[in-house]
Scaffold this motif. Sequence first.
Motif, PDB file in Angstrom:
ATOM      1  N   GLU A  97      39.946  31.666  45.165  1.00 21.05           N
ATOM      2  CA  GLU A  97      41.055  32.406  45.771  1.00 21.05           C
ATOM      3  C   GLU A  97      40.567  33.433  46.780  1.00 21.05           C
ATOM      4  OE1 GLU A  97      43.716  34.089  42.820  1.00 21.05           O
ATOM      5  OE2 GLU A  97      43.494  32.247  41.643  1.00 21.05           O
ATOM      6  N   VAL A  98      39.581  34.215  46.324  1.00 21.19           N
ATOM      7  CA  VAL A  98      39.130  35.338  47.135  1.00 21.19           C
ATOM      8  C   VAL A  98      38.366  34.855  48.370  1.00 21.19           C
ATOM      9  CG1 VAL A  98      37.462  37.225  47.088  1.00 21.19           C
ATOM     10  CG2 VAL A  98      39.182  37.028  45.292  1.00 21.19           C
ATOM     11  N   ILE A  99      37.426  33.934  48.174  1.00 25.33           N
ATOM     12  CA  ILE A  99      36.623  33.480  49.315  1.00 25.33           C
ATOM     13  C   ILE A  99      37.482  32.689  50.302  1.00 25.33           C
ATOM     14  CG2 ILE A  99      34.626  32.096  50.054  1.00 25.33           C
ATOM     15  CD1 ILE A  99      33.781  34.641  48.689  1.00 25.33           C
ATOM     16  N   SER A 100      38.454  31.924  49.802  1.00 24.10           N
ATOM     17  CA  SER A 100      39.272  31.192  50.774  1.00 24.10           C
ATOM     18  C   SER A 100      40.094  32.165  51.624  1.00 24.10           C
ATOM     19  CB  SER A 100      40.150  30.135  50.105  1.00 24.10           C
ATOM     20  OG  SER A 100      41.047  30.735  49.219  1.00 24.10           O
ATOM     21  N   ARG A 101      40.526  33.286  51.028  1.00 25.14           N
ATOM     22  CA  ARG A 101      41.210  34.297  51.843  1.00 25.14           C
ATOM     23  C   ARG A 101      40.277  34.915  52.872  1.00 25.14           C
ATOM     24  NH1 ARG A 101      44.222  38.286  47.851  1.00 25.14           N
ATOM     25  NH2 ARG A 101      43.974  39.727  49.581  1.00 25.14           N
TER      26      ARG A 101
END
Length: 161
Positions: A97-101
């Motif tokens: 979630e975080v890295i894709s953002r």
Amino acid sequence: MNRRWPLTYRMTQILSGHGCFGRYLCHVARKEPTTGCHECGGVEDTAQHTLDECPAFESERRVLTRIVGDDLSLPNLVRRMISSERSWLAVSSFCEEVISRKEAAERERESDRPASLRRRRARPRGGGVPNSAPLYPPLGPGFHNTGTNKAQWIENLTDNR
Ligand SMILES: [Zn+2]
């Protein structure tokens, strides 16, 4: 170590510090002028900042700590990941979630950049992150920096328990 649990590219970014983080993009990939965090304005964006500090990911972090506990240091995180599938999956979904953002935000900045800077990316040896970054990069401080295949990479994690 249960090898069925997949180690994703985005997990390796968090675990190695090589990826979509200001410090890496500035000092290693040389794609950013500063090491700062674009999400919160912090002066140094690192994997640990993303994992443990950045207020932009507060809600994802709350989900993660509910399962792995409040200690988000890498050694503890890895210990939890390899001892329980639930923790492994919690870390995995946090990273996704975080890295894709962060990746989406980076692509956005990339397209806003002047063409003269963007051309660097087209060079054969250009440090494209994440596309040309190794899938199993050398690990950060405290880990043995050897091995670029998956089995060796996971061994290195487990050696440091
Ligand atoms: Zn931040």
